[in-house]
Motif scaffolding. Structure first.
Motif, PDB file in Angstrom:
ATOM      1  N   LYS A 111       1.789   5.227  12.054  1.00 25.05           N
ATOM      2  CA  LYS A 111       2.129   4.164  11.105  1.00 25.05           C
ATOM      3  C   LYS A 111       0.946   3.786  10.218  1.00 25.05           C
ATOM      4  O   LYS A 111       1.099   3.646   9.003  1.00 25.05           O
ATOM      5  N   ILE A 112      -0.238   3.609  10.828  1.00 27.89           N
ATOM      6  CA  ILE A 112      -1.402   3.164  10.053  1.00 27.89           C
ATOM      7  C   ILE A 112      -1.738   4.155   8.937  1.00 27.89           C
ATOM      8  O   ILE A 112      -1.738   3.776   7.755  1.00 27.89           O
ATOM      9  N   PRO A 113      -2.021   5.425   9.263  1.00 34.80           N
ATOM     10  CA  PRO A 113      -2.327   6.329   8.152  1.00 34.80           C
ATOM     11  C   PRO A 113      -1.146   6.525   7.206  1.00 34.80           C
ATOM     12  O   PRO A 113      -1.333   6.602   5.997  1.00 34.80           O
ATOM     13  N   TYR A 114       0.070   6.585   7.762  1.00 41.25           N
ATOM     14  CA  TYR A 114       1.220   6.913   6.918  1.00 41.25           C
ATOM     15  C   TYR A 114       1.460   5.836   5.859  1.00 41.25           C
ATOM     16  O   TYR A 114       1.569   6.130   4.672  1.00 41.25           O
ATOM     17  N   PHE A 115       1.509   4.573   6.277  1.00 40.78           N
ATOM     18  CA  PHE A 115       1.843   3.524   5.312  1.00 40.78           C
ATOM     19  C   PHE A 115       0.690   3.211   4.355  1.00 40.78           C
ATOM     20  O   PHE A 115       0.914   2.758   3.244  1.00 40.78           O
ATOM     21  N   ALA A 116      -0.558   3.438   4.800  1.00 39.12           N
ATOM     22  CA  ALA A 116      -1.675   3.162   3.900  1.00 39.12           C
ATOM     23  C   ALA A 116      -1.884   4.317   2.927  1.00 39.12           C
ATOM     24  O   ALA A 116      -2.039   4.110   1.725  1.00 39.12           O
ATOM     25  N   PHE A 117      -1.882   5.533   3.442  1.00 40.65           N
ATOM     26  CA  PHE A 117      -2.370   6.655   2.639  1.00 40.65           C
ATOM     27  C   PHE A 117      -1.266   7.568   2.121  1.00 40.65           C
ATOM     28  O   PHE A 117      -1.473   8.347   1.206  1.00 40.65           O
ATOM     29  N   PHE A 118      -0.087   7.539   2.752  1.00 36.72           N
ATOM     30  CA  PHE A 118       0.989   8.433   2.301  1.00 36.72           C
ATOM     31  C   PHE A 118       2.186   7.585   1.896  1.00 36.72           C
ATOM     32  O   PHE A 118       2.043   6.732   1.038  1.00 36.72           O
ATOM     33  N   SER A 119       3.320   7.756   2.553  1.00 37.39           N
ATOM     34  CA  SER A 119       4.513   6.969   2.248  1.00 37.39           C
ATOM     35  C   SER A 119       4.811   6.990   0.745  1.00 37.39           C
ATOM     36  O   SER A 119       4.514   7.984   0.078  1.00 37.39           O
ATOM     37  N   HIS A 120       5.375   5.902   0.205  1.00 44.12           N
ATOM     38  CA  HIS A 120       5.661   5.879  -1.227  1.00 44.12           C
ATOM     39  C   HIS A 120       4.361   5.643  -1.998  1.00 44.12           C
ATOM     40  O   HIS A 120       3.411   5.097  -1.459  1.00 44.12           O
ATOM     41  N   ASP A 121       4.358   6.039  -3.250  1.00 45.83           N
ATOM     42  CA  ASP A 121       3.159   5.846  -4.065  1.00 45.83           C
ATOM     43  C   ASP A 121       3.143   4.414  -4.586  1.00 45.83           C
ATOM     44  O   ASP A 121       4.010   4.004  -5.344  1.00 45.83           O
ATOM     45  N   SER A 122       2.128   3.650  -4.153  1.00 40.38           N
ATOM     46  CA  SER A 122       2.037   2.264  -4.591  1.00 40.38           C
ATOM     47  C   SER A 122       1.551   2.162  -6.032  1.00 40.38           C
ATOM     48  O   SER A 122       1.570   1.089  -6.615  1.00 40.38           O
ATOM     49  N   LEU A 141       0.833  -1.198   0.000  1.00 39.24           N
ATOM     50  CA  LEU A 141       0.000   0.000   0.000  1.00 39.24           C
ATOM     51  C   LEU A 141       0.871   1.254   0.000  1.00 39.24           C
ATOM     52  O   LEU A 141       2.088   1.184   0.006  1.00 39.24           O
ATOM     53  N   GLY A 142       0.181   2.404   0.051  1.00 38.71           N
ATOM     54  CA  GLY A 142       0.882   3.688   0.069  1.00 38.71           C
ATOM     55  C   GLY A 142       0.253   4.647  -0.916  1.00 38.71           C
ATOM     56  O   GLY A 142      -0.227   4.242  -1.973  1.00 38.71           O
ATOM     57  N   GLY A 143       0.190   5.902  -0.517  1.00 37.32           N
ATOM     58  CA  GLY A 143      -0.278   6.931  -1.436  1.00 37.32           C
ATOM     59  C   GLY A 143      -1.768   6.937  -1.719  1.00 37.32           C
ATOM     60  O   GLY A 143      -2.217   7.606  -2.646  1.00 37.32           O
ATOM     61  N   LEU A 144      -2.548   6.227  -0.924  1.00 35.51           N
ATOM     62  CA  LEU A 144      -3.978   6.120  -1.244  1.00 35.51           C
ATOM     63  C   LEU A 144      -4.759   7.395  -0.943  1.00 35.51           C
ATOM     64  O   LEU A 144      -5.934   7.494  -1.294  1.00 35.51           O
ATOM     65  N   TYR A 145      -4.145   8.366  -0.273  1.00 34.41           N
ATOM     66  CA  TYR A 145      -4.885   9.605   0.015  1.00 34.41           C
ATOM     67  C   TYR A 145      -5.365  10.260  -1.273  1.00 34.41           C
ATOM     68  O   TYR A 145      -6.338  11.007  -1.282  1.00 34.41           O
ATOM     69  N   ARG A 146      -4.672   9.950  -2.362  1.00 31.40           N
ATOM     70  CA  ARG A 146      -5.016  10.597  -3.628  1.00 31.40           C
ATOM     71  C   ARG A 146      -6.443  10.298  -4.047  1.00 31.40           C
ATOM     72  O   ARG A 146      -7.169  11.184  -4.484  1.00 31.40           O
ATOM     73  N   THR A 147      -6.833   9.015  -3.939  1.00 33.23           N
ATOM     74  CA  THR A 147      -8.164   8.670  -4.438  1.00 33.23           C
ATOM     75  C   THR A 147      -9.128   8.263  -3.330  1.00 33.23           C
ATOM     76  O   THR A 147     -10.307   8.071  -3.587  1.00 33.23           O
ATOM     77  N   MET A 148      -8.648   8.089  -2.104  1.00 29.93           N
ATOM     78  CA  MET A 148      -9.548   7.785  -0.994  1.00 29.93           C
ATOM     79  C   MET A 148      -9.392   8.851   0.099  1.00 29.93           C
ATOM     80  O   MET A 148      -9.107   8.535   1.253  1.00 29.93           O
ATOM     81  N   PRO A 149      -9.580  10.129  -0.260  1.00 28.74           N
ATOM     82  CA  PRO A 149      -9.270  11.192   0.713  1.00 28.74           C
ATOM     83  C   PRO A 149     -10.168  11.155   1.957  1.00 28.74           C
ATOM     84  O   PRO A 149      -9.694  11.405   3.056  1.00 28.74           O
TER      85      PRO A 149
END
Lengths: 87, 590
Positions: free
Chosen positions: B391-402, B325-333
């Motif tokens: 950790k939870i929000p960071y790795f799911a929604f931010f971090s590297h772009d999956s 996962l990672g970077g999901l904030y883009r489409t699941m804000p």
């Protein structure tokens, strides 16, 4: 995301380096504000060390560094196995 | 309506109707049952309801007081939010199990006697395992069996304790028990299994992440919190709970840092939060008990919210490992924002719900001058922010772009998450509402300058540690791996034991056949007749002697136990239960 892809796809909030910089531009000064605020806030403490300057800040920082180092260098070598270990 | 129903009844009716109805009717039923249940609940005045006489025992199906009401309210609330979140589910097994499971949790919380408690305690485990099996894959099937195995063992301890307690005291009332002798110790341990105490916790982190998307939301709310309720009812002020609780807050966070499955990270943090409650119950002062049960109330909401947000990610992407996962904030804000509200609440940020309850437990520890415990809790507070808060929000929604660009969560999920998030903020901003429901009067003020500043420093400097560790590359990279935990003992250890026995027993069998068949068969026959009574007496006689019982008194106590067990007045024969356990062992390991 590569620059090639960026042409086609929308650029989102943190795809722009400026926004990340702005975020940190607020974050670091805020850490300073929290320390300075001790001078203004009247604190009732139960334990004497709670009144030491920056006690909570120092504890939070040190605790988290210790937590991560212990998890990475002590726990992980002890307990980590292959993903299919139990198969 | 003449007499309001006992709270569990409405949910059991709902569970029976789920497979019968289809489509919109069923969806309506899912939302209607918790609402009807709540309307029924507020009709029930304080005091015992639905008293029954059975086999000479008094059963009370609905004992209503401030403690049971608080858990009753939150269980109805989270059931409503959970079913709103689960509206897309078509599987009648999953929905029916969830409905029955909620009913069982209410049965536990409103049980006025130990026999009723035991029956709902067992049903709770059975109903909940179907939420794991409803995922319908091999991992969930196996994890479900292990989950059931542990809970059967815990249930046996609870039952043995209750049988002993009732035969010793003649009382079936489920009130304050206190740790005094083997009967209450067994009850204590039985409750501890469902509470996920250290060493007997692995069923939780093993099975919850294998449950369905919606199943985990329900699971996170009921089993452990019903156990917290039972401890608060029966063992408040038991000192050993302070240390059990403190250990629970501290050890899971190390695992959470290196765990890759984000729902398993949340499972570890669930144990960590229940630790604060157990610790508060152990301290036992009115402030501490208030802190423990209000934290249970808040935790049910923010933990459900976090599991909902990770469930939405799993639902949309089919993945749940941080490495994928990672970077999901883009489409699941929106999911991302709701997740961050849950993260802020569990981390006890000022203005979020965790802040107004966890600080009560901390304060109670400080007022009791429990320095080591206080430091452990403070460490755990920093640690929980680290793994659940960041950790939870960071790795799911931010971090590297999956590279994943899933759709935003479905509308009903967003609604459920939005409402839950709203409640977390509401309780954090206006704690008086929750404080008014607590068992003891509250004169605690969470929002003082010192509290707010101390907590803010703690959290923001924890986040600084995270930031610097990530930027410097020291933060441990997420890896695909299994991390050994206490479940190793029954997943690998028991298998090895079974193999060793398989190899050695046949040889021994030849040697021992003569002895067994000729000499022991008769003895075994006797044992199966009155074995349980002998076992209990073997355990109890020395204790009675220590307690000063002599001659006639001892004989009469022994006779009472023999009689109770011989007439099958125990809920289930101990022998039969032991046999069931054995069969389960064979089934799981074979």
């Amino acid at each position: 995301m590569g620059e090639g892809g960026a042409k086609k796809e929308r650029r989102y909030l943190f795809d722009k380096p400026g926004n990340v910089r702005r975020l940190f531009g607020v974050y670091y000064p805020w850490l300073g504000v929290l320390l300075l605020a001790e001078l203004l806030v009247d604190r009732h403490v139960i334990f004497p060390w709670e009144g030491w300057p920056g006690f909570y800040a120092a504890f939070g920082f040190v605790a988290c560094v210790a937590l991560v180092l212990a998890a990475k260098y002590v726990l992980r070598p002890l307990v980590m196995r292959k993903e299919d270990y139990y198969e | 309506m003449s007499e309001p129903l006992a709270p569990f009844m409405i949910f059991f009716i709902g569970a029976a109707l789920v497979p019968v109805l289809r489509g919109r009717c069923r969806k309506g039923l899912l939302l209607l049952i918790p609402v009807l249940g709540f309307l029924n609940l507020i009709q029930l005045g304080e005091g015992p309801h639905w008293g029954l006489e059975s086999m000479g025992y008094t059963l009370v199906l609905a004992r209503v007081d401030r403690l049971s009401l608080l858990f009753g309210y939150i269980f109805h609330l989270v059931a409503l939010l959970g079913f709103l979140y689960a509206l897309h589910v078509e599987d009648p097994l999953e929905l029916g199990a969830a409905m029955a499971y909620a009913g069982c949790a209410l049965g536990v919380v409103f049980a006025g006697d130990l026999l009723t408690l035991f029956v709902f305690w067992e049903l709770l485990s059975v109903a909940s395992v179907f939420l794991i099996w409803a995922r319908r894959n091999r991992a969930s099937l196996e994890a479900g069996f292990r989950y059931l195995l542990v809970h059967v063992a815990g249930g046996l301890m609870l039952m043995a304790g209750i049988v002993l307690y009732v035969s010793e005291t003649g009382s079936t009332e489920f009130g304050y028990l206190g740790l005094q002798g083997p009967a209450t110790a067994l009850i204590f341990l039985g409750m501890g299994v469902n509470c996920a105490w250290p060493g007997i916790h692995a069923w939780l982190t093993d099975a919850y992440p294998e449950a369905t998307v919606t199943g985990t939301v329900f699971l996170s709310a009921f089993t452990t919190k019903a156990a917290v309720y039972a401890l608060a009812r029966a063992f408040p002020g038991t000192p050993v709970l302070i240390w059990i609780g403190a250990a629970m807050t501290a050890f899971p966070i190390f695992y959470a840092v290196i765990e890759n499955d984000l729902r398993r990270v949340l499972s570890y943090s669930l144990i960590n939060q229940v630790g604060f409650m157990v610790c508060g119950i152990g301290i036992g002062t009115p402030l501490a008990i208030n802190g423990a049960v209000s934290h249970a109330f808040n935790d049910i909401l923010f933990k459900a919210l976090l599991f909902m947000s990770m469930g939405a990610v799993l639902h949309r992407t089919g993945r749940i490992h941080a490495t994928d996962l990672g970077g999901l904030y883009r489409t699941m804000p929106l999911t991302c924002i709701f997740c961050m509200v849950g993260a802020a609440s569990i981390s006890a940020f000022p203005l979020f719900s965790g802040f107004v309850s966890k600080s009560m437990v901390m304060e109670a520890a400080a007022l009791g001058d429990m320095r080591a415990v206080w430091f452990l809790l403070l460490f755990a507070s920093a640690g929980v922010f680290h793994h659940a808060g960041i950790k939870i929000p960071y790795f799911a929604f931010f971090s590297h772009d999956s590279g994943l660009r899933p759709k935003e969560a479905p509308l009903h999920m967003l609604l459920a998450m939005g409402l839950t998030a709203g409640l977390c903020v509401f309780i954090g901003c206006a704690p008086g509402f929750l404080y008014g429901l607590l068992p003891y009067p509250v004169d605690y003020v969470p929002y003082t300058g010192g509290h707010v500043l101390g907590q803010s420093q703690l959290l923001f400097y924890s986040s600084l540690a995270f930031t610097l560790l990530i930027l410097s590359g020291i933060y441990p990279a997420e890896m695909r791996a299994s991390n050994l935990d206490a479940d190793w003992f029954y997943r690998k250890g028991a298998r090895a034991l079974y193999r060793a026995l398989e190899r050695t027993l046949p040889a021994l069998g030849e040697l021992g056949r003569g002895l067994l068949v000729d000499g022991l068969a008769a003895g075994v026959g006797r044992m199966t007749q009155d074995g349980p009574a002998r076992l209990v007496l073997l355990l109890l006689s020395p204790l009675w002697r220590l307690g000063g019982a002599k001659g006639e008194e001892l004989a009469s106590k022994a006779a009472r136990i023999r009689e109770t067990l011989a007439h099958g007045a125990t809920p289930v024969g101990l022998g039969a239960a032991a046999a069931t356990l054995f069969l389960f062992l064979l089934f799981v390991l074979g």
